[in-house]
Design a protein around this motif. Structure first.
Motif, PDB file in Angstrom:
ATOM      1  N   PHE A 261      86.871  22.747 -29.277  1.00 11.38           N
ATOM      2  CA  PHE A 261      88.098  22.783 -28.481  1.00 11.38           C
ATOM      3  C   PHE A 261      88.708  21.395 -28.472  1.00 11.38           C
ATOM      4  O   PHE A 261      88.065  20.410 -28.094  1.00 11.38           O
ATOM      5  N   THR A 262      89.960  21.313 -28.941  1.00 16.37           N
ATOM      6  CA  THR A 262      90.654  20.017 -28.939  1.00 16.37           C
ATOM      7  C   THR A 262      92.148  20.226 -28.728  1.00 16.37           C
ATOM      8  O   THR A 262      92.687  21.273 -29.095  1.00 16.37           O
ATOM      9  N   THR A 263      92.786  19.241 -28.094  1.00 18.27           N
ATOM     10  CA  THR A 263      94.251  19.298 -27.966  1.00 18.27           C
ATOM     11  C   THR A 263      94.866  18.161 -28.778  1.00 18.27           C
ATOM     12  O   THR A 263      96.057  17.932 -28.727  1.00 18.27           O
ATOM     13  N   LYS A 264      93.996  17.442 -29.529  1.00 21.75           N
ATOM     14  CA  LYS A 264      94.489  16.302 -30.305  1.00 21.75           C
ATOM     15  C   LYS A 264      94.729  16.728 -31.757  1.00 21.75           C
ATOM     16  O   LYS A 264      93.905  17.478 -32.307  1.00 21.75           O
ATOM     17  N   PRO A 265      95.794  16.226 -32.363  1.00 23.99           N
ATOM     18  CA  PRO A 265      96.086  16.642 -33.748  1.00 23.99           C
ATOM     19  C   PRO A 265      94.939  16.308 -34.703  1.00 23.99           C
ATOM     20  O   PRO A 265      94.628  17.092 -35.601  1.00 23.99           O
TER      21      PRO A 265
HETATM   22  P1  ADP Z   1      88.288  15.564 -29.089  1.00 21.00           P
HETATM   23  O1  ADP Z   1      88.350  14.232 -28.437  1.00 21.00           O
HETATM   24  O2  ADP Z   1      87.947  15.514 -30.552  1.00 21.00           O
HETATM   25  O3  ADP Z   1      89.489  16.424 -28.838  1.00 21.00           O
HETATM   26  P2  ADP Z   1      86.399  16.179 -27.072  1.00 21.00           P
HETATM   27  O4  ADP Z   1      85.379  17.251 -26.981  1.00 21.00           O
HETATM   28  O5  ADP Z   1      85.939  14.809 -26.842  1.00 21.00           O
HETATM   29  O6  ADP Z   1      87.058  16.353 -28.480  1.00 21.00           O
HETATM   30  O7  ADP Z   1      87.559  16.501 -26.047  1.00 21.00           O
HETATM   31  C1  ADP Z   1      88.060  17.822 -25.932  1.00 21.00           C
HETATM   32  C2  ADP Z   1      89.404  17.814 -25.239  1.00 21.00           C
HETATM   33  O8  ADP Z   1      89.248  17.423 -23.882  1.00 21.00           O
HETATM   34  C3  ADP Z   1      90.397  16.824 -25.747  1.00 21.00           C
HETATM   35  O9  ADP Z   1      91.070  17.304 -26.890  1.00 21.00           O
HETATM   36  C4  ADP Z   1      91.333  16.669 -24.574  1.00 21.00           C
HETATM   37  O10 ADP Z   1      92.242  17.747 -24.506  1.00 21.00           O
HETATM   38  C5  ADP Z   1      90.404  16.819 -23.406  1.00 21.00           C
HETATM   39  N1  ADP Z   1      90.051  15.505 -22.843  1.00 21.00           N
HETATM   40  C6  ADP Z   1      88.900  14.829 -23.024  1.00 21.00           C
HETATM   41  N2  ADP Z   1      88.935  13.656 -22.353  1.00 21.00           N
HETATM   42  C7  ADP Z   1      90.105  13.595 -21.706  1.00 21.00           C
HETATM   43  C8  ADP Z   1      90.743  12.623 -20.845  1.00 21.00           C
HETATM   44  N3  ADP Z   1      90.154  11.479 -20.509  1.00 21.00           N
HETATM   45  N4  ADP Z   1      91.980  12.926 -20.374  1.00 21.00           N
HETATM   46  C9  ADP Z   1      92.594  14.062 -20.703  1.00 21.00           C
HETATM   47  N5  ADP Z   1      92.052  15.020 -21.507  1.00 21.00           N
HETATM   48  C10 ADP Z   1      90.837  14.781 -22.013  1.00 21.00           C
END
Ligand code: ADP
Length: 391
Positions: free
Chosen positions: A343-347
């Protein structure tokens, strides 16, 4: 009978007196005085009867008084006897009731004591009687609640482990199938790009080959991460202080933090005991949280707060380490998915950082949780991990 005699004597006396008076009135003075004389003797008898009646009446009254006294004494004795019997009966009934009430309490106390021994519950020895029993019951109820909560946690951990081992098997097979051809592709692409443009390889093809090489490297990284994520964790447990843990994590994350213009402030509660953890893995979790915080603060950068304090979880003391940023926070819809793999919201995210972090923390018997900070304190996101102290 004496009274009858007195009455009769009195009637005769009166009669004689009357006849003496009538004799006198008729002028027969000598006869009258003779009659009075003889009546005087009767009077004497009458008085002696009267006296004897007085004696009899006195004796009678005395005997009645003695009877009454006897009766009073008897009544007194009966009263004392019934009181003693009553007291004895109430004592017996009281004792029987007390036994009826105390026996089950005693049995309960014995059973509680053995249960407390088995569950190693400490009960304050300063209290006694029913208070101690109440303490024991309360302690046992707390223990049951704790055990229940621990069981739920354990079950979650088991489900997670099962899921992981299934993913692990699959990803190991997939990795083998994917990584081998990828290695071949990478080698060929590197060979092509290393030579530079030539007659047989145009610059356009070279550009495509370079892009392909980048993509192949990215896929390779993803597969390796997946394998890494689903591989069973072999913990190398050491006793470390919280200070050491935080220091090594900050050192490892230094480059990323600097690159994102992030400053970190550390607040550590004084006198925190050490923890028994795999320091490299816990540092990996903290680095992951710091990296996420830095990415959440992009592009401007900003401040991240790391705070360590002791908390009581399920009746035992634990350390809570929180990493908080002032980024956009976590949308409500995202919160339930945060720790799910991929699960990710990052491109360019791979969505394995938090999933792996959760595995590591659960494997240590701890917990990890995320929350969005309220706008009044400036918003942002906070991630907290809890780890048991050394027992
Ligand atoms: P990634 O960093 O590769 O996306 P992670 O499992 O570390 O994978 O994080 C999953 C998701 O959690 C991120 O894509 C983001 O949407 C959310 N997230 C994690 N840390 C934060 C934060 N400090 N602030 C906002 N959203 C966060």
């Amino acid at each position: 009978r004496v009274l009858d005699d007195i009455q009769r004597e009195y009637a005769a006396y009166d009669e004689a007196r009357r006849s003496a008076i009538s004799l006198y009135e008729r002028g027969l003075k000598d006869e009258a005085s003779a009659a009075l004389e003889s009546n005087h003797a009767r009077t004497q008898h009458f008085w002696s009867l009267f006296r004897s009646f007085g004696g009899l009446a006195k004796a009678d009254a005395e005997s009645r008084l003695a009877d009454a006294q006897r009766n009073v004494r008897w009544l007194g004795r009966v009263l004392v006897a019934t009181s003693i019997a009553g007291a004895l009966a109430s004592l017996l009934v009281g004792f029987w009731w007390a036994r009826r009430i105390t026996k089950p309490i005693y049995e309960l106390a014995v059973r509680l004591e053995s249960a407390a021994e088995r569950t190693r519950i400490q009960i304050s020895p300063t209290r006694g009687g029913l208070d101690a029993l109440g303490d024991q019951i309360a302690a046992l109820v707390t223990k049951v609640e704790e055990t229940d909560a621990a069981l739920v946690e354990h079950r979650q951990r088991l489900v997670q482990t099962e899921k992981l081992s299934a993913i692990g098997e699959l990803s190991a097979k997939l990795a083998h199938e994917i990584l081998n051809p990828l290695a071949g592709m990478k080698a060929a692409l590197q060979l092509m790009t290393r030579e530079g443009p030539s007659e047989s390889v145009s610059s356009a093809v070279l550009e495509v080959a370079t892009a392909l090489n980048r993509e192949v490297t990215r896929v390779e990284g993803l597969v390796r991460r997946l394998v890494n994520y689903s591989r069973p964790l072999a913990l190398r447990i050491e006793v470390v202080t919280i200070e050491e843990l935080l220091r090594s994590a900050l050192e490892a994350a230094r480059r990323t933090l600097d690159a994102h213009a992030v400053t970190v402030t550390v607040k550590e509660e004084a006198g925190l005991p050490p923890v028994e953890v795999d320091p490299l893995l816990i540092a990996q979790v903290l680095v992951n949280l710091l990296t996420n915080a830095a990415q959440a603060l992009a592009p401007t950068g900003g401040a991240v707060e790391v705070a360590a304090r002791s908390v009581v979880v399920l009746g035992r003391r634990e350390v809570a380490i929180e990493v908080a940023d002032k980024g956009p926070g976590i949308p409500q819809s995202v919160l339930p998915n945060l720790f799910k793999p991929f699960f990710t919201t990052k491109p360019d995210g791979h969505g394995l950082g938090l999933a792996l972090s959760q595995n590591i923390i659960l494997e240590h018997g701890g917990r990890i949780a995320a929350r969005t900070l309220p706008a009044e304190v400036g918003g942002g996101a906070a991630f907290e991990i809890q780890l048991p102290f050394v027992r």
